[in-house]
Design an enzyme around this catalytic site. Structure first.
Site, PDB file in Angstrom:
ATOM      1  N   GLY A 160       0.755  -1.242   0.000  1.00  0.00           N
ATOM      2  CA  GLY A 160       0.000   0.000   0.000  1.00  0.00           C
ATOM      3  C   GLY A 160       0.780   1.283   0.000  1.00  0.00           C
ATOM      4  CD  GLU A 219       0.778  -9.426   1.483  1.00  0.00           C
ATOM      5  OE1 GLU A 219      -0.086  -8.724   0.917  1.00  0.00           O
ATOM      6  OE2 GLU A 219       0.515 -10.520   1.983  1.00  0.00           O
ATOM      7  N   PRO A 220       4.956  -5.068  -0.074  1.00  0.00           N
ATOM      8  CG  PRO A 220       7.157  -4.273   0.041  1.00  0.00           C
ATOM      9  CD  PRO A 220       6.224  -5.304   0.636  1.00  0.00           C
ATOM     10  N   GLY A 221       4.423  -3.616  -3.274  1.00  0.00           N
ATOM     11  CA  GLY A 221       4.543  -3.854  -4.714  1.00  0.00           C
ATOM     12  C   GLY A 221       5.001  -2.577  -5.394  1.00  0.00           C
ATOM     13  NE  ARG A 222       0.702   2.038  -6.179  1.00  0.00           N
ATOM     14  CZ  ARG A 222      -0.130   1.876  -7.210  1.00  0.00           C
ATOM     15  NH1 ARG A 222       0.164   2.388  -8.375  1.00  0.00           N
ATOM     16  NH2 ARG A 222      -1.270   1.228  -7.052  1.00  0.00           N
ATOM     17  CE1 TYR A 280      -7.222   1.100 -10.838  1.00  0.00           C
ATOM     18  CE2 TYR A 280      -4.892   1.502 -11.210  1.00  0.00           C
ATOM     19  CZ  TYR A 280      -5.918   0.645 -10.891  1.00  0.00           C
ATOM     20  OH  TYR A 280      -5.638  -0.659 -10.623  1.00  0.00           O
ATOM     21  CB  CYS A 315     -10.776   2.154 -31.323  1.00  0.00           C
ATOM     22  SG  CYS A 315      -9.779   1.960 -32.782  1.00  0.00           S
ATOM     23  CE1 TYR A 355      -0.465  -3.908  -8.798  1.00  0.00           C
ATOM     24  CE2 TYR A 355       0.577  -1.876  -8.072  1.00  0.00           C
ATOM     25  CZ  TYR A 355       0.090  -3.126  -7.799  1.00  0.00           C
ATOM     26  OH  TYR A 355       0.167  -3.620  -6.510  1.00  0.00           O
TER      27      TYR A 355
HETATM   28  C1  LIG Z   1      -3.099  -8.398  -0.809  1.00  0.00           C
HETATM   29  C2  LIG Z   1      -2.219  -7.393  -1.451  1.00  0.00           C
HETATM   30  N1  LIG Z   1      -0.956  -7.268  -0.995  1.00  0.00           N
HETATM   31  C3  LIG Z   1      -0.103  -6.378  -1.538  1.00  0.00           C
HETATM   32  C4  LIG Z   1      -0.474  -5.567  -2.577  1.00  0.00           C
HETATM   33  C5  LIG Z   1       0.514  -4.600  -3.142  1.00  0.00           C
HETATM   34  O1  LIG Z   1       0.089  -3.305  -2.964  1.00  0.00           O
HETATM   35  P1  LIG Z   1       1.030  -2.093  -3.358  1.00  0.00           P
HETATM   36  O2  LIG Z   1       1.470  -2.286  -4.746  1.00  0.00           O
HETATM   37  O3  LIG Z   1       0.178  -0.919  -3.174  1.00  0.00           O
HETATM   38  O4  LIG Z   1       2.170  -2.098  -2.382  1.00  0.00           O
HETATM   39  C6  LIG Z   1      -1.781  -5.648  -3.085  1.00  0.00           C
HETATM   40  C7  LIG Z   1      -2.206  -4.766  -4.181  1.00  0.00           C
HETATM   41  O5  LIG Z   1      -3.293  -4.413  -4.375  1.00  0.00           O
HETATM   42  C8  LIG Z   1      -2.666  -6.609  -2.505  1.00  0.00           C
HETATM   43  O6  LIG Z   1      -3.906  -6.741  -2.973  1.00  0.00           O
END
Ligand SMILES: Cc1ncc(COP(=O)(O)O)c(C=O)c1O
Length: 413
Positions: A239, A273-276, A317, A343, A372
């Site tokens: 998040g 669980e960082p992604g972004r 978004y 299109c 993403y």
């Molecule tokens: C369960 C869960 N964990 C981790 C993430 C990664 O989130 P972020 O990319 O915002 O860190 C998400 C993304 O929606 C998620 O659904």
């Protein structure tokens, strides 16, 4: 550290010219900085200091094998959101014990695979899913490690499409019912109840909602302890946001300190669980200008060869991404709407942007596209999935070649 910086008249990734990559590989192409990926993982780790913690990178943000391998080498574990992502993690060299498995709709086949592999934790979404995991474990003579995803009813204060922690959202079980659900599940001999999981949203710019969500699961863990259920970890999801435009974002150290502060009295291991925040700033999408034409109001449309099929976030978004010229950066700036070739009227990357007089054939970079971006790319309008390139230690290599039309059609013949 910013990977994408100008060097003289050219935009570079860690000093490697992007014009050369575009000329050699073509466009649209994603370019990633291995140095940034490493730096983001190391900074997050440092933020948690010596408090017991694990970083499970959210593969959904970008599961290109090369990206995942760099993250693994830097000390990141993984959060998989599907059976496919579990297989990518294994292919990248992870052990099952490095994987947490999340997902709002796990299929019987996915549950079977996670149970037989023995992943670190299956983050269960409902009482029914816990039942199904227990049944699968029984069939295979295994004990499955499970955590329960709770929905704390806390607003993430981010975009509605990426908010997940309110009772109108489909994720997890309402926290008020969690105690009963866990009490019943923990009585099952096929389940080892190891943790609680919460993820309230993405691209969060404030720490308060994250603190409140952490406090809610700390309190629940205490109640479970009173019931004789000893969880070992709290998984607080991802998040943390990144600055796409001029947003102020908490530094990784402040983010980690805020979570440790709340969790420390419980003594429980902290998982995130960082992604972004790991991969977003590490990637850019290179695209070529294919047309420039006048627009009502005296400005112009700049049409790219990349669109919502390569980078969906703006259309999905209304997300903002900076757009920069790769070469010829000193031309007189003009105002333009930067759009894709798809299109759909929503296929727009930026309205009223200022770019040095773009001409057909010029290459632009759409920044902060590592998360993403490629992961959400599609074949819409029969676009090929784009090429992906990794820049590392002054050199670059293709880490996903561009898809061919034959590869698209082979499943249809
Ligand atoms: C369960 C869960 N964990 C981790 C993430 C990664 O989130 P972020 O990319 O915002 O860190 C998400 C993304 O929606 C998620 O659904």
């Amino acid at each position: 550290m910013h990977a994408f910086r100008p060097n003289g008249h050219e935009l570079t990734c860690d000093g490697v010219g992007l014009a050369g990559i575009a000329a050699s590989v073509g466009t649209p192409t994603y370019v990633y900085s291995a140095a940034t990926l490493r730096e983001r993982i190391e900074t997050l780790h440092a933020g948690f200091g010596d408090y017991p913690h694990a970083l499970h990178y959210a593969l959904k943000a970008n599961s290109n094998l090369a990206v995942v391998r760099v993250i693994r080498a830097a000390g990141g574990l993984v959060d998989a959101n599907s059976g496919g992502e579990i297989e990518v993690a294994l292919r990248a060299g992870y052990a099952p014990s490095d994987i947490v498995f999340t997902g709002v709709g796990k299929t019987p086949a996915e549950i079977d695979r996670a149970v037989t592999l023995g992943v670190k934790a299956i983050n269960a979404e409902s009482a029914g899913e816990l039942e199904r995991i227990a049944a699968a474990a029984g069939v295979h003579g295994r004990v499955a490690s499970v955590a329960l995803r709770v929905n704390p009813g806390i607003a993430s204060e981010s975009h509605p499409h990426i908010s997940t922690g309110m009772d109108s959202h489909k994720f997890g079980v309402p926290i008020a019912t969690a105690r009963t659900v866990v009490r019943e599940a923990s009585a099952r001999p096929e389940l080892d109840f190891v943790g609680l999981h919460v993820h309230i949203g993405s691209q969060m710019l404030g720490l308060e909602p994250l603190r409140r969500a952490a406090a809610a699961v700390v309190a629940l863990a205490q109640e479970l302890r009173d019931d004789g259920v000893r969880v070992t970890h709290l998984d607080l999801g991802g998040g943390l946001g990144i600055p796409y435009e001029d947003e102020t974002v908490p530094p990784a150290a402040a983010y980690a300190a805020a979570l440790v502060d709340v969790v420390k009295p419980s003594g429980l291991t902290l998982i995130v669980e960082p992604g972004r925040a790991v991969v977003g700033p590490a990637g850019a999408l290179l695209a070529s200008v294919v047309d420039v034409k006048p627009r009502a109001g005296g400005t112009r449309f700049v049409v790219l060869d990349a669109g919502m099929s390569e980078l969906l976030r703006p259309a999905l978004y209304g997300a903002f991404h900076r757009i920069e010229a790769v070469a010829e950066r000193n031309g007189t700036p003009v105002t333009c709407d930067v759009v894709g070739p798809i299109c759909e009227s929503s296929d727009v990357f930026g309205v009223g942007r200022s770019l040095p007089a773009p001409r057909v054939g010029a290459v632009v970079a759409i920044l902060d596209a590592g998360a993403y971006g490629a992961a959400m790319a599609s074949n819409y309008n029969r676009h090929a999935l784009p090429a992906e390139v990794m820049v590392d230690a002054g050199a670059w290599r293709v880490v996903r070649r561009r898809q061919t039309l034959d590869e698209q059609l082979v499943c249809e013949e």
